[in-house]
Each structure stands twice: as C-alpha cells, then as structure tokens.
Enzyme design. Structure first.
Site, PDB file in Angstrom:
ATOM      1  N   ASP A 196       0.794  -1.239   0.103  1.00  0.00           N
ATOM      2  CA  ASP A 196      -0.113   0.099   0.130  1.00  0.00           C
ATOM      3  C   ASP A 196       0.863   1.356  -0.348  1.00  0.00           C
ATOM      4  O   ASP A 196       1.739   1.359   0.581  1.00  0.00           O
ATOM      5  CB  ASP A 196      -0.728  -0.206   1.340  1.00  0.00           C
ATOM      6  CG  ASP A 196      -1.936   0.777   1.162  1.00  0.00           C
ATOM      7  OD1 ASP A 196      -2.303   1.265  -0.187  1.00  0.00           O
ATOM      8  OD2 ASP A 196      -2.791   1.090   2.022  1.00  0.00           O
ATOM      9  N   GLY A 197       0.237   2.313  -0.608  1.00  0.00           N
ATOM     10  CA  GLY A 197       0.889   3.623  -0.685  1.00  0.00           C
ATOM     11  C   GLY A 197       1.503   4.007  -1.726  1.00  0.00           C
ATOM     12  O   GLY A 197       2.328   5.274  -1.912  1.00  0.00           O
ATOM     13  N   ASN A 198       1.534   3.133  -2.822  1.00  0.00           N
ATOM     14  CA  ASN A 198       1.990   3.729  -4.063  1.00  0.00           C
ATOM     15  C   ASN A 198       1.371   5.193  -4.729  1.00  0.00           C
ATOM     16  O   ASN A 198       2.113   5.735  -5.232  1.00  0.00           O
ATOM     17  CB  ASN A 198       1.619   2.650  -5.286  1.00  0.00           C
ATOM     18  CG  ASN A 198       2.119   1.388  -4.922  1.00  0.00           C
ATOM     19  OD1 ASN A 198       3.022   0.965  -4.199  1.00  0.00           O
ATOM     20  ND2 ASN A 198       1.853   0.105  -5.746  1.00  0.00           N
ATOM     21  N   ARG A 204       0.163   7.693  -2.965  1.00  0.00           N
ATOM     22  CA  ARG A 204       0.574   8.729  -2.221  1.00  0.00           C
ATOM     23  C   ARG A 204       2.031   8.848  -2.602  1.00  0.00           C
ATOM     24  O   ARG A 204       2.434  10.221  -2.662  1.00  0.00           O
ATOM     25  CB  ARG A 204       0.493   8.370  -0.668  1.00  0.00           C
ATOM     26  CG  ARG A 204      -0.912   8.627  -0.198  1.00  0.00           C
ATOM     27  CD  ARG A 204      -1.250   8.005   1.020  1.00  0.00           C
ATOM     28  NE  ARG A 204      -1.400   6.900   0.857  1.00  0.00           N
ATOM     29  CZ  ARG A 204      -1.772   5.827   1.869  1.00  0.00           C
ATOM     30  NH1 ARG A 204      -1.425   6.322   3.310  1.00  0.00           N
ATOM     31  NH2 ARG A 204      -2.001   4.663   1.718  1.00  0.00           N
ATOM     32  N   TRP A 205       2.942   8.026  -2.733  1.00  0.00           N
ATOM     33  CA  TRP A 205       4.352   7.900  -3.061  1.00  0.00           C
ATOM     34  C   TRP A 205       4.386   8.818  -4.204  1.00  0.00           C
ATOM     35  O   TRP A 205       5.343   9.746  -4.324  1.00  0.00           O
ATOM     36  CB  TRP A 205       4.935   6.523  -3.355  1.00  0.00           C
ATOM     37  CG  TRP A 205       6.250   6.588  -3.634  1.00  0.00           C
ATOM     38  CD1 TRP A 205       7.351   6.629  -2.692  1.00  0.00           C
ATOM     39  CD2 TRP A 205       6.892   6.699  -4.631  1.00  0.00           C
ATOM     40  NE1 TRP A 205       8.712   6.637  -3.340  1.00  0.00           N
ATOM     41  CE2 TRP A 205       8.570   6.621  -4.806  1.00  0.00           C
ATOM     42  CE3 TRP A 205       6.384   6.666  -6.181  1.00  0.00           C
ATOM     43  CZ2 TRP A 205       9.230   6.567  -5.689  1.00  0.00           C
ATOM     44  CZ3 TRP A 205       7.221   6.873  -7.085  1.00  0.00           C
ATOM     45  CH2 TRP A 205       8.666   6.651  -7.157  1.00  0.00           C
ATOM     46  N   GLU A 217       0.458 -12.311  13.079  1.00  0.00           N
ATOM     47  CA  GLU A 217       1.012 -11.285  13.860  1.00  0.00           C
ATOM     48  C   GLU A 217       0.894 -10.015  12.637  1.00  0.00           C
ATOM     49  O   GLU A 217       1.423 -10.249  11.540  1.00  0.00           O
ATOM     50  CB  GLU A 217       2.570 -11.416  14.256  1.00  0.00           C
ATOM     51  CG  GLU A 217       2.485 -12.379  15.388  1.00  0.00           C
ATOM     52  CD  GLU A 217       1.896 -11.995  16.733  1.00  0.00           C
ATOM     53  OE1 GLU A 217       1.764 -10.764  16.912  1.00  0.00           O
ATOM     54  OE2 GLU A 217       1.485 -12.918  17.444  1.00  0.00           O
ATOM     55  N   GLU A 222     -11.968  -5.239  -5.093  1.00  0.00           N
ATOM     56  CA  GLU A 222     -12.711  -3.946  -5.226  1.00  0.00           C
ATOM     57  C   GLU A 222     -11.675  -2.844  -6.061  1.00  0.00           C
ATOM     58  O   GLU A 222     -12.363  -1.862  -6.383  1.00  0.00           O
ATOM     59  CB  GLU A 222     -12.408  -3.356  -3.825  1.00  0.00           C
ATOM     60  CG  GLU A 222     -13.730  -4.146  -2.751  1.00  0.00           C
ATOM     61  CD  GLU A 222     -13.102  -5.522  -2.490  1.00  0.00           C
ATOM     62  OE1 GLU A 222     -12.191  -5.642  -2.202  1.00  0.00           O
ATOM     63  OE2 GLU A 222     -13.974  -6.487  -2.109  1.00  0.00           O
ATOM     64  N   ASN A 223     -10.581  -3.300  -6.302  1.00  0.00           N
ATOM     65  CA  ASN A 223      -9.727  -2.596  -7.061  1.00  0.00           C
ATOM     66  C   ASN A 223     -10.226  -2.032  -8.534  1.00  0.00           C
ATOM     67  O   ASN A 223      -9.905  -0.886  -9.284  1.00  0.00           O
ATOM     68  CB  ASN A 223      -8.337  -2.851  -7.259  1.00  0.00           C
ATOM     69  CG  ASN A 223      -7.722  -2.721  -5.805  1.00  0.00           C
ATOM     70  OD1 ASN A 223      -6.704  -3.328  -5.675  1.00  0.00           O
ATOM     71  ND2 ASN A 223      -7.948  -1.724  -5.090  1.00  0.00           N
ATOM     72  N   ILE A 241      -7.405  -4.414   7.481  1.00  0.00           N
ATOM     73  CA  ILE A 241      -7.258  -5.518   6.989  1.00  0.00           C
ATOM     74  C   ILE A 241      -7.474  -5.763   5.655  1.00  0.00           C
ATOM     75  O   ILE A 241      -6.850  -6.206   4.696  1.00  0.00           O
ATOM     76  CB  ILE A 241      -7.889  -6.740   7.561  1.00  0.00           C
ATOM     77  CG1 ILE A 241      -7.421  -6.873   9.089  1.00  0.00           C
ATOM     78  CG2 ILE A 241      -7.756  -8.080   7.010  1.00  0.00           C
ATOM     79  CD1 ILE A 241      -8.456  -7.704  10.058  1.00  0.00           C
ATOM     80  N   SER A 242      -8.548  -4.855   5.205  1.00  0.00           N
ATOM     81  CA  SER A 242      -9.000  -4.474   3.679  1.00  0.00           C
ATOM     82  C   SER A 242      -9.087  -5.991   2.986  1.00  0.00           C
ATOM     83  O   SER A 242      -8.736  -6.267   2.109  1.00  0.00           O
ATOM     84  CB  SER A 242      -7.912  -3.842   3.227  1.00  0.00           C
ATOM     85  OG  SER A 242      -7.742  -2.338   3.611  1.00  0.00           O
TER      86      SER A 242
HETATM   87  C1  FPP Z   1      -2.225   0.026  -3.359  1.00  0.00           C
HETATM   88  O1  FPP Z   1      -1.498   1.342  -3.262  1.00  0.00           O
HETATM   89  C2  FPP Z   1      -1.436  -0.752  -4.328  1.00  0.00           C
HETATM   90  C3  FPP Z   1      -2.164  -1.174  -5.286  1.00  0.00           C
HETATM   91  C4  FPP Z   1      -3.691  -1.408  -5.695  1.00  0.00           C
HETATM   92  C5  FPP Z   1      -1.506  -1.978  -6.503  1.00  0.00           C
HETATM   93  C6  FPP Z   1      -0.313  -2.706  -6.266  1.00  0.00           C
HETATM   94  C7  FPP Z   1       0.176  -3.134  -7.294  1.00  0.00           C
HETATM   95  C8  FPP Z   1       1.517  -3.253  -7.569  1.00  0.00           C
HETATM   96  C9  FPP Z   1       2.651  -3.062  -6.516  1.00  0.00           C
HETATM   97  C10 FPP Z   1       2.242  -3.550  -8.856  1.00  0.00           C
HETATM   98  C11 FPP Z   1       1.656  -4.685  -9.608  1.00  0.00           C
HETATM   99  C12 FPP Z   1       2.106  -5.845  -9.036  1.00  0.00           C
HETATM  100  C13 FPP Z   1       2.970  -7.073  -9.382  1.00  0.00           C
HETATM  101  C14 FPP Z   1       2.768  -8.419  -8.923  1.00  0.00           C
HETATM  102  C15 FPP Z   1       3.928  -6.685 -10.604  1.00  0.00           C
HETATM  103  P1  FPP Z   1      -2.756   2.500  -3.428  1.00  0.00           P
HETATM  104  O2  FPP Z   1      -2.748   2.908  -4.884  1.00  0.00           O
HETATM  105  O3  FPP Z   1      -3.843   2.234  -2.632  1.00  0.00           O
HETATM  106  O4  FPP Z   1      -1.865   3.688  -2.634  1.00  0.00           O
HETATM  107  P2  FPP Z   1      -2.502   5.078  -2.083  1.00  0.00           P
HETATM  108  O5  FPP Z   1      -3.287   4.481  -1.003  1.00  0.00           O
HETATM  109  O6  FPP Z   1      -1.326   5.638  -1.479  1.00  0.00           O
HETATM  110  O7  FPP Z   1      -3.305   5.490  -2.868  1.00  0.00           O
END
Ligand code: FPP
Length: 247
Positions: free
Chosen positions: A27-29, A31-32, A214, A74-75, A202-203
């Site tokens: 999680d956090g992609n 916001r990053w 844990e 849900e995504n 937990i989502s």
């Molecule tokens: C949650 O962060 C992240 C996701 C819904 C996607 C995760 C996907 C990857 C890391 C890449 C693809 C995977 C593979 C196996 C190559 P968010 O988008 O909810 O972040 P935010 O809460 O900061 O908006």
C-alpha cells in the site's frame, strides 16, 4: 542452496528463526507518486520494483512463502487507466519471471479469480504455475482480483457442490477440509502480515488464513520499503509472544 546471512548488527533479526510465511499489503503507491508530482501509475511501477527487490531478498534469506496483495476484487472501481497500468505491470512481471524464475528458485502462484484477466495473461499465469512445479524454492503468491470474503464464498460454493455430488458429507467439514477449498490450499497460514503506508486495517486480505497472524504496520510507503524495513518487521515479529489463544 546457500542461504544468505546478513551481518548480525544490521538488525536484531534472528535469521535462523524466521517466520515461514510473510504476507504484505503493498500500500501507498498512489501517495508516493503524488508527493513527487507524478501520476499514480508511476507509483505502481515503483511499487512493482519494490516487490521484485523484496521477493528476491526474501528468497535470499531463506523465507519459504511470500504472499503479496497486488489487486483486490474492489480495485476494479479505480480509473481504467490505473487498472490497465497495474495489469500491464503484472504482464511485464510474468514475462520476466518466465525467463528467470527457475534460475532464481522462485515459484510463482496466484490467489484470486483470474477469469477476469485477458486470455493472454491467464495463459502466462498458467505457464508460471507449470514452471513452478519443476523445482523446490520459495513460493511467491500474488493475490490478484483477490478478496478474502470472495475466496471464502467460492470455497463454500465448491464444498456445497461436492456435497450435492455426493463426494463430501457436510457433517465431516472441518477447518482443515475447508482450507483445502481456498486459493491457499496446501500453503501454511501467514505468520506475519505487513502493511506499509500508515493504514491500520485488513482490507479483505487473507481473512481466513490470518486468524493467528501477527500484524506489523509502518508509515513507510510501499515504494520506499526496503530490506531494512523488512528487518524491522521481522525483528518486531520475533519480539512477540504467539499464544494462539492459549496462555
Ligand atoms: C495500493 O496502493 C496498491 C495497489 C492497489 C496496487 C499494487 C500493485 C503493484 C505493486 C504493482 C503490480 C504488481 C505486480 C505483482 C507486478 P494505493 O494505490 O492504494 O496507494 P494509495 O493508498 O497511496 O493511493
């Protein structure tokens, strides 16, 4: 295979007593990316790199199972561009994996309903599944189009169908039997679930399997998560006393 042992002073981790199974909510992609003025898709690309790095490191230290949450049921509510970008990253990862997973001794499996994926991707997941049967090594489970409740409902449907067909008897349903109907059949439950990015929930992730896991939370965003952060999570896990409901 020789197992890599980092120097003891790098972290208070006992590398001879690691959890068997670590699960991560990546999680956090978003916001990053936002903090850098980049599109959310750039955050997912960076997150996919972190996933590669962490998976390789987990294999190196001798972890047996790593499960990551890449895309939830849900995504699909996200903008089409973002969904397509994540599916594109999965495809890229699968193509790369087919080249080198056997060499790196990483076995790749998927938890989730893959019927919703394009045929080409389903074939690639089938290939990585097939390749994985040929050798021993760390098993990486990628949760894609995965939801914990959805998984439990599907397992209940499959069990009910077996009962209706006379193959199973409802009176003989046990936790072990039910576990065999889940995507994770045969995989030990996660010992440690890590959630970066400061969210404390937990989502819908591994609801059945994490009954006694844990949990470890950190404010670090997933693209910034690195082996030092993993060491902190492992050290925190090792400092806990697991009682499984006992005393
Ligand atoms: C949650 O962060 C992240 C996701 C819904 C996607 C995760 C996907 C990857 C890391 C890449 C693809 C995977 C593979 C196996 C190559 P968010 O988008 O909810 O972040 P935010 O809460 O900061 O908006």
């Amino acid at each position: 295979m020789a197992i890599f042992r980092p120097k003891a002073e790098q972290a208070q981790v006992d590398f001879n007593n690691l959890p068997r199974h670590v699960a991560i909510i990546m999680d956090g992609n978003g916001r990053w990316a936002r903090r850098r003025g980049l599109p959310r898709t750039a955050g997912h690309a960076a997150g996919a790199e972190t996933f590669r790095t962490i998976a390789t490191y987990c294999q190196k230290i001798g972890l047996e199972y790593l499960t990551v949450y890449a895309f939830s049921t849900e995504n699909w509510k996200r903008p089409l561009e973002e969904v397509s970008a994540i599916i594109g990253l999965l495809k890229k990862y699968l193509l790369e994996s087919i080249e080198k997973m056997e060499r790196d001794k990483i076995r790749l499996h998927f938890f989730g309903n893959l019927d919703a994926l394009p045929a080409e991707l389903r074939e690639l997941t089938q290939r990585t599944d097939d390749i994985s049967t040929h050798y021993e090594g760390m098993q990486v489970n990628v949760c894609f189009n995965y939801g914990g409740r959805d998984e439990i409902v599907r397992a209940a449907q499959a069990f009910a169908a077996d009962c209706a067909a006379g193959k199973k008897d409802p009176a003989q349903l046990t936790e072990e039997v039910f576990s065999g109907y889940l995507y994770s059949a045969g995989v030990p439950d996660p010992d440690l679930v890590i959630r970066p990015s400061g969210e404390i929930r937990i989502s819908n992730f591994l609801l059945w399997q994490s009954a006694y896991a844990e949990y470890y939370y950190t404010d670090v965003l997933w693209p910034d998560f690195n082996k030092e952060e993993l060491h902190k999570a492992l050290a925190a896990y090792q400092s806990r006393s697991r009682r499984y409901g006992g005393v």
